[in-house]
Write a protein that holds these residues in place. Structure first.
Motif, PDB file in Angstrom:
ATOM      1  N   MET A 187       0.855  -1.020  -0.207  1.00 21.64           N
ATOM      2  CA  MET A 187      -0.015  -0.123   0.016  1.00 21.64           C
ATOM      3  C   MET A 187       0.781   1.230   0.027  1.00 21.64           C
ATOM      4  N   ASN A 188       0.452   2.253  -0.578  1.00 22.85           N
ATOM      5  CA  ASN A 188       1.128   3.501  -0.671  1.00 22.85           C
ATOM      6  C   ASN A 188       1.487   4.000   0.638  1.00 22.85           C
ATOM      7  N   PHE A 189       2.545   4.748   0.850  1.00 24.29           N
ATOM      8  CA  PHE A 189       2.867   5.447   2.340  1.00 24.29           C
ATOM      9  C   PHE A 189       2.129   6.383   2.301  1.00 24.29           C
ATOM     10  N   TYR A 190       1.741   7.341   1.392  1.00 21.49           N
ATOM     11  CA  TYR A 190       0.753   8.492   1.763  1.00 21.49           C
ATOM     12  C   TYR A 190      -0.490   7.970   2.307  1.00 21.49           C
ATOM     13  N   LEU A 191      -1.046   6.882   1.769  1.00 23.07           N
ATOM     14  CA  LEU A 191      -2.416   6.380   1.864  1.00 23.07           C
ATOM     15  C   LEU A 191      -2.553   5.831   3.230  1.00 23.07           C
ATOM     16  N   LYS A 192      -1.255   4.855   3.447  1.00 20.71           N
ATOM     17  CA  LYS A 192      -1.317   4.392   4.938  1.00 20.71           C
ATOM     18  C   LYS A 192      -1.193   5.432   5.965  1.00 20.71           C
ATOM     19  N   ALA A 193      -0.423   6.600   5.758  1.00 16.46           N
ATOM     20  CA  ALA A 193      -0.106   7.383   6.782  1.00 16.46           C
ATOM     21  C   ALA A 193      -1.524   8.203   6.834  1.00 16.46           C
ATOM     22  N   PHE A 194      -2.462   8.491   5.935  1.00 15.44           N
ATOM     23  CA  PHE A 194      -3.646   9.209   5.969  1.00 15.44           C
ATOM     24  C   PHE A 194      -4.494   8.396   6.719  1.00 15.44           C
ATOM     25  N   LEU A 195      -4.792   7.026   6.251  1.00 13.56           N
ATOM     26  CA  LEU A 195      -5.600   6.364   7.070  1.00 13.56           C
ATOM     27  C   LEU A 195      -5.124   6.148   8.850  1.00 13.56           C
ATOM     28  N   LEU A 196      -4.053   5.958   8.911  1.00  7.32           N
ATOM     29  CA  LEU A 196      -3.701   5.962  10.490  1.00  7.32           C
ATOM     30  C   LEU A 196      -4.100   7.063  10.953  1.00  7.32           C
ATOM     31  N   ILE A 197      -3.864   8.423  10.405  1.00  4.29           N
ATOM     32  CA  ILE A 197      -3.816   9.583  10.943  1.00  4.29           C
ATOM     33  C   ILE A 197      -5.520   9.647  11.277  1.00  4.29           C
ATOM     34  N   LEU A 198      -6.260   9.530  10.062  1.00  5.40           N
ATOM     35  CA  LEU A 198      -7.740   9.661  10.175  1.00  5.40           C
ATOM     36  C   LEU A 198      -8.228   8.701  11.023  1.00  5.40           C
ATOM     37  N   LEU A 199      -8.046   7.400  11.300  1.00  4.74           N
ATOM     38  CA  LEU A 199      -8.530   6.650  12.359  1.00  4.74           C
ATOM     39  C   LEU A 199      -8.193   7.001  13.441  1.00  4.74           C
ATOM     40  N   SER A 200      -6.922   7.252  13.854  1.00  7.09           N
ATOM     41  CA  SER A 200      -6.568   7.742  15.300  1.00  7.09           C
ATOM     42  C   SER A 200      -7.451   9.143  15.497  1.00  7.09           C
ATOM     43  N   SER A 201      -7.523   9.949  14.573  1.00  3.43           N
ATOM     44  CA  SER A 201      -8.387  11.133  15.065  1.00  3.43           C
ATOM     45  C   SER A 201      -9.596  10.891  15.243  1.00  3.43           C
ATOM     46  N   ILE A 202     -10.160  10.088  14.609  1.00  3.50           N
ATOM     47  CA  ILE A 202     -11.724   9.834  14.921  1.00  3.50           C
ATOM     48  C   ILE A 202     -11.686   9.255  16.352  1.00  3.50           C
ATOM     49  N   LEU A 203     -10.969   8.265  16.525  1.00  5.73           N
ATOM     50  CA  LEU A 203     -10.981   7.549  17.743  1.00  5.73           C
ATOM     51  C   LEU A 203     -10.717   8.631  18.653  1.00  5.73           C
ATOM     52  N   LEU A 204      -9.665   9.122  18.856  1.00  3.44           N
ATOM     53  CA  LEU A 204      -9.180  10.187  19.841  1.00  3.44           C
ATOM     54  C   LEU A 204     -10.369  11.328  20.300  1.00  3.44           C
ATOM     55  N   LEU A 205     -10.770  11.587  18.993  1.00  2.00           N
ATOM     56  CA  LEU A 205     -11.983  12.674  19.147  1.00  2.00           C
ATOM     57  C   LEU A 205     -13.200  12.021  19.934  1.00  2.00           C
ATOM     58  N   GLY A 206     -13.572  10.951  19.595  1.00  2.00           N
ATOM     59  CA  GLY A 206     -14.861  10.078  20.250  1.00  2.00           C
ATOM     60  C   GLY A 206     -14.325   9.966  21.814  1.00  2.00           C
ATOM     61  N   ILE A 207     -13.161   9.585  22.229  1.00  2.00           N
ATOM     62  CA  ILE A 207     -12.764   9.348  23.535  1.00  2.00           C
ATOM     63  C   ILE A 207     -12.663  10.713  24.045  1.00  2.00           C
ATOM     64  N   HIS A 208     -12.063  11.829  23.508  1.00  2.00           N
ATOM     65  CA  HIS A 208     -11.948  13.074  24.081  1.00  2.00           C
ATOM     66  C   HIS A 208     -13.263  13.767  24.468  1.00  2.00           C
ATOM     67  N   TYR A 209     -14.222  13.463  23.391  1.00  2.00           N
ATOM     68  CA  TYR A 209     -15.637  13.893  23.500  1.00  2.00           C
ATOM     69  C   TYR A 209     -16.437  13.728  24.586  1.00  2.00           C
ATOM     70  N   PHE A 210     -16.223  12.193  25.175  1.00  2.00           N
ATOM     71  CA  PHE A 210     -17.028  11.864  26.250  1.00  2.00           C
ATOM     72  C   PHE A 210     -16.221  12.112  27.719  1.00  2.00           C
ATOM     73  N   MET A 211     -14.944  12.446  27.644  1.00  2.00           N
ATOM     74  CA  MET A 211     -14.333  13.078  28.703  1.00  2.00           C
ATOM     75  C   MET A 211     -14.646  14.245  29.201  1.00  2.00           C
ATOM     76  N   VAL A 212     -14.781  15.090  28.219  1.00  2.00           N
ATOM     77  CA  VAL A 212     -14.909  16.672  28.365  1.00  2.00           C
ATOM     78  C   VAL A 212     -16.287  17.069  28.114  1.00  2.00           C
TER      79      VAL A 212
END
Length: 121
Positions: A1-26
Motif C-alpha cells: 500500500m502507498n505510504f501516503y495512503l497508509k499515513a492518511f488512514l492511520l492519522i484519520l482513524l486515530s483522529s476519529i478515535l481520539l476525538l470520540g474518547i475526548h468528547y466523552f471525557m470533556v
C-alpha cells in the motif's frame, strides 16, 4: 500500500478515535474539539508527507526539516487558536491540558510514523 495512503488512514482513524474518547471525557470544552482534531490531523498528515518529500531531496537534513515543521505548526496553532494566549477568559489548567494532550499525541504519532518509515529504509 502507498505510504501516503497508509499515513492518511492511520492519522484519520486515530483522529476519529481520539476525538470520540475526548468528547466523552470533556463536558463543555473551551476550544472546539472538532476544530482541534481536524487541524491536528491535517497538520500531522502534511508534516509526514512533507518529510517524505524532503527525504527524497536531501535525506541527511530530515531532522532539521522535522524541527522546522514542528515550529511552523506551533506558530499556526497560535494563529488559529488565539484563546490559548488571550487573557479575557483565561483558560484553566484543565482546558489547556485538554488542548495540549492531543497536540503532543499527534506530535508523537508523526515522529513514530517517520521513525517506522526510516527503519524500513
Amino acid at each position: 500500500m502507498n505510504f501516503y495512503l497508509k499515513a492518511f488512514l492511520l492519522i484519520l482513524l486515530s483522529s476519529i478515535l481520539l476525538l470520540g474518547i475526548h468528547y466523552f471525557m470533556v463536558e463543555d470544552p473551551a476550544i472546539s474539539l472538532l476544530k482541534t482534531y481536524s487541524f491536528l490531523g491535517a497538520a500531522a498528515f502534511i508534516t509526514v508527507s512533507a518529510l517524505k518529500y524532503i527525504f527524497g531531496l536531501v535525506p541527511d537534513k530530515l531532522g532539521f526539516a522535522f524541527l522546522a515543521l514542528v515550529f511552523v505548526k506551533f506558530g499556526v496553532v497560535l494563529l488559529l487558536f488565539p484563546e490559548l494566549l488571550s487573557e479575557d477568559p483565561k483558560l484553566s489548567k484543565t482546558e489547556l491540558l485538554a488542548f495540549l494532550a492531543p497536540y503532543f499525541i499527534f506530535l508523537f504519532m508523526e515522529a513514530a510514523i517517520v521513525i517506522n518509515w526510516l527503519n524500513k529504509n
